[in-house]
Design a protein around this motif. Structure first.
Motif, PDB file in Angstrom:
ATOM      1  N   THR A   1     -14.916  -5.661 -14.006  1.00 54.13           N
ATOM      2  CA  THR A   1     -13.929  -6.677 -14.371  1.00 54.13           C
ATOM      3  C   THR A   1     -12.509  -6.225 -14.071  1.00 54.13           C
ATOM      4  OG1 THR A   1     -13.885  -5.796 -16.616  1.00 54.13           O
ATOM      5  CG2 THR A   1     -15.342  -7.681 -16.221  1.00 54.13           C
ATOM      6  N   GLU A   2     -12.379  -5.122 -13.369  1.00 55.98           N
ATOM      7  CA  GLU A   2     -11.046  -4.545 -13.145  1.00 55.98           C
ATOM      8  C   GLU A   2     -10.073  -5.551 -12.535  1.00 55.98           C
ATOM      9  OE1 GLU A   2      -9.251  -1.720  -9.884  1.00 55.98           O
ATOM     10  OE2 GLU A   2     -10.543  -0.547 -11.208  1.00 55.98           O
ATOM     11  N   LYS A   3     -10.424  -6.131 -11.407  1.00 57.85           N
ATOM     12  CA  LYS A   3      -9.502  -7.054 -10.736  1.00 57.85           C
ATOM     13  C   LYS A   3      -9.296  -8.326 -11.548  1.00 57.85           C
ATOM     14  CE  LYS A   3     -10.282  -5.476  -6.001  1.00 57.85           C
ATOM     15  NZ  LYS A   3     -10.772  -5.844  -4.647  1.00 57.85           N
ATOM     16  N   MET A   4     -10.341  -8.751 -12.257  1.00 59.48           N
ATOM     17  CA  MET A   4     -10.226  -9.966 -13.068  1.00 59.48           C
ATOM     18  C   MET A   4      -9.131  -9.819 -14.115  1.00 59.48           C
ATOM     19  SD  MET A   4     -13.078 -11.809 -15.489  1.00 59.48           S
ATOM     20  CE  MET A   4     -12.692 -10.800 -16.928  1.00 59.48           C
ATOM     21  N   TYR A   5      -8.990  -8.604 -14.651  1.00 57.61           N
ATOM     22  CA  TYR A   5      -7.968  -8.347 -15.666  1.00 57.61           C
ATOM     23  C   TYR A   5      -6.636  -7.896 -15.077  1.00 57.61           C
ATOM     24  CZ  TYR A   5     -10.929  -8.774 -19.832  1.00 57.61           C
ATOM     25  OH  TYR A   5     -11.712  -9.258 -20.844  1.00 57.61           O
ATOM     26  N   LEU A   6      -6.701  -6.978 -14.134  1.00 56.55           N
ATOM     27  CA  LEU A   6      -5.466  -6.341 -13.682  1.00 56.55           C
ATOM     28  C   LEU A   6      -4.637  -7.171 -12.707  1.00 56.55           C
ATOM     29  CD1 LEU A   6      -6.441  -2.577 -13.403  1.00 56.55           C
ATOM     30  CD2 LEU A   6      -5.643  -3.903 -15.364  1.00 56.55           C
ATOM     31  N   LEU A   7      -5.265  -7.987 -11.885  1.00 58.95           N
ATOM     32  CA  LEU A   7      -4.480  -8.832 -10.973  1.00 58.95           C
ATOM     33  C   LEU A   7      -3.603  -9.832 -11.738  1.00 58.95           C
ATOM     34  CD1 LEU A   7      -7.001  -9.423  -8.035  1.00 58.95           C
ATOM     35  CD2 LEU A   7      -4.932  -8.003  -8.001  1.00 58.95           C
ATOM     36  N   PRO A   8      -4.159 -10.549 -12.729  1.00 56.04           N
ATOM     37  CA  PRO A   8      -3.281 -11.443 -13.491  1.00 56.04           C
ATOM     38  C   PRO A   8      -2.287 -10.685 -14.364  1.00 56.04           C
ATOM     39  CG  PRO A   8      -5.508 -11.490 -14.394  1.00 56.04           C
ATOM     40  CD  PRO A   8      -5.580 -10.752 -13.097  1.00 56.04           C
TER      41      PRO A   8
ATOM     42  N   ALA B   1       2.931  -0.928 -10.118  1.00 50.80           N
ATOM     43  CA  ALA B   1       1.909  -0.738  -9.085  1.00 50.80           C
ATOM     44  C   ALA B   1       0.510  -0.859  -9.686  1.00 50.80           C
ATOM     45  CB  ALA B   1       2.077   0.640  -8.439  1.00 50.80           C
ATOM     46  N   TYR B   2      -0.398  -1.375  -8.892  1.00 52.29           N
ATOM     47  CA  TYR B   2      -1.775  -1.591  -9.350  1.00 52.29           C
ATOM     48  C   TYR B   2      -2.410  -0.296  -9.850  1.00 52.29           C
ATOM     49  CZ  TYR B   2      -6.517  -3.500  -9.434  1.00 52.29           C
ATOM     50  OH  TYR B   2      -7.759  -3.918  -9.840  1.00 52.29           O
ATOM     51  N   ASP B   3      -2.201   0.801  -9.147  1.00 53.05           N
ATOM     52  CA  ASP B   3      -2.789   2.082  -9.550  1.00 53.05           C
ATOM     53  C   ASP B   3      -2.296   2.532 -10.919  1.00 53.05           C
ATOM     54  OD1 ASP B   3      -4.382   2.279  -7.350  1.00 53.05           O
ATOM     55  OD2 ASP B   3      -3.113   3.723  -6.277  1.00 53.05           O
ATOM     56  N   GLU B   4      -1.080   2.157 -11.258  1.00 49.36           N
ATOM     57  CA  GLU B   4      -0.558   2.493 -12.585  1.00 49.36           C
ATOM     58  C   GLU B   4      -1.240   1.652 -13.655  1.00 49.36           C
ATOM     59  OE1 GLU B   4       1.725   4.887 -13.711  1.00 49.36           O
ATOM     60  OE2 GLU B   4       1.173   5.627 -11.706  1.00 49.36           O
ATOM     61  N   LEU B   5      -1.509   0.413 -13.331  1.00 52.25           N
ATOM     62  CA  LEU B   5      -2.171  -0.479 -14.286  1.00 52.25           C
ATOM     63  C   LEU B   5      -3.607  -0.009 -14.563  1.00 52.25           C
ATOM     64  CD1 LEU B   5      -1.019  -4.009 -13.050  1.00 52.25           C
ATOM     65  CD2 LEU B   5      -0.069  -2.618 -14.898  1.00 52.25           C
ATOM     66  N   LYS B   6      -4.229   0.608 -13.584  1.00 51.91           N
ATOM     67  CA  LYS B   6      -5.601   1.089 -13.763  1.00 51.91           C
ATOM     68  C   LYS B   6      -5.709   2.110 -14.891  1.00 51.91           C
ATOM     69  CE  LYS B   6      -7.950   2.025  -9.952  1.00 51.91           C
ATOM     70  NZ  LYS B   6      -8.244   2.461  -8.551  1.00 51.91           N
ATOM     71  N   LYS B   7      -4.596   2.769 -15.199  1.00 55.80           N
ATOM     72  CA  LYS B   7      -4.608   3.803 -16.243  1.00 55.80           C
ATOM     73  C   LYS B   7      -4.779   3.218 -17.638  1.00 55.80           C
ATOM     74  CE  LYS B   7      -1.689   6.924 -13.522  1.00 55.80           C
ATOM     75  NZ  LYS B   7      -0.370   7.604 -13.427  1.00 55.80           N
ATOM     76  N   VAL B   8      -4.501   1.924 -17.812  1.00 58.45           N
ATOM     77  CA  VAL B   8      -4.662   1.314 -19.133  1.00 58.45           C
ATOM     78  C   VAL B   8      -5.881   0.399 -19.184  1.00 58.45           C
ATOM     79  CG1 VAL B   8      -2.198   1.423 -19.608  1.00 58.45           C
ATOM     80  CG2 VAL B   8      -3.142  -0.660 -18.598  1.00 58.45           C
ATOM     81  N   PHE B   9      -6.692   0.430 -18.148  1.00 54.67           N
ATOM     82  CA  PHE B   9      -7.898  -0.399 -18.113  1.00 54.67           C
ATOM     83  C   PHE B   9      -8.932   0.167 -19.080  1.00 54.67           C
ATOM     84  CE2 PHE B   9     -12.051  -1.508 -16.109  1.00 54.67           C
ATOM     85  CZ  PHE B   9     -11.942  -2.891 -16.213  1.00 54.67           C
TER      86      PHE B   9
END
Length: 213
Positions: A15-22, A35-43
């Protein structure tokens, strides 16, 4: 192992893109390009905790904007290959019990898990609104142990983030890293198990009789 407690996002379902893109779109609209890679750290943690970690001041308003857009990205979500086969076999064994312990609230669970039919394999569910502290605190997993009436010594929590590992060990259960999403880097050196693919989980199970339906 007799008791399997699973994370959802990044473990059962991609569900990574489903949450992080919006989320990225929402933050940019609020003058906070990240940056997207930074957002991945709080997934993988609660939305409130994630926004706080990202330095958002009006958490409630930004979360509302973010969540209103997730529906537009639902097609990005998919069940990882091998998950259905693994859950089917674990569920079929009468000596094994399964639970979900997730940072989702129940409505998100209905949207992201029930629509794929994965809920039928589980004996218990724990949502973030049932506990006080989210991961890396052990609350979610402890509540899962309680609902399964499980022995921590024969329980494993399977997840994909450092928060999952920390929560599992704080709850005094084994941690299995979902290697189909993340590699076992030094960050995960304390993982008790590394599963390259979902079906690898079956190797640590109780081989006794199957359930009858």
């Amino acid at each position: 192992m007799n008791n399997y407690i699973f994370d959802v996002d990044g473990t059962l379902i991609d569900t990574e893109k489903m949450y992080l893109l919006p989320l990225q779109k929402t933050l940019r609209a609020n003058g906070k390009p990240i940056a997207y890679d930074e957002l991945k750290k709080v997934f993988g943690i609660t939305a409130t905790d994630a926004l706080r970690m990202l330095g958002v001041k009006d958490v409630s308003a930004v979360q509302k904007q973010w969540f209103s857009q997730i529906k537009d990205y639902q097609n990005e979500a998919k069940v990882y290959p091998g998950i259905r086969e693994t859950l089917t076999k674990l569920h079929a064994n009468s000596h094994q019990h399964l639970a979900i312990a997730t940072s989702k609230i129940k409505a998100e669970f209905q949207r992201d898990v029930v629509r794929f039919g994965l809920d039928r394999y589980f004996d218990a569910f724990v949502f973030s609104n049932e506990i006080v502290h989210g991961k890396p605190a052990p609350d979610l997993i402890l509540k899962g142990i309680e609902k399964l009436a499980a022995d921590p010594a024969t329980t494993i929590y399977i997840g994909d983030t450092i928060y999952d590992l920390q929560a599992a060990h704080a709850a005094h259960v084994a941690f299995g890293l979902a290697g189909w999403r993340v590699q076992k880097t030094s960050e995960f050196a304390n993982s008790d198990y590394y599963f390259a693919k979902p079906t690898d989980i079956l190797a640590i199970g109780d081989p006794e009789s199957s359930r009858s339906h």
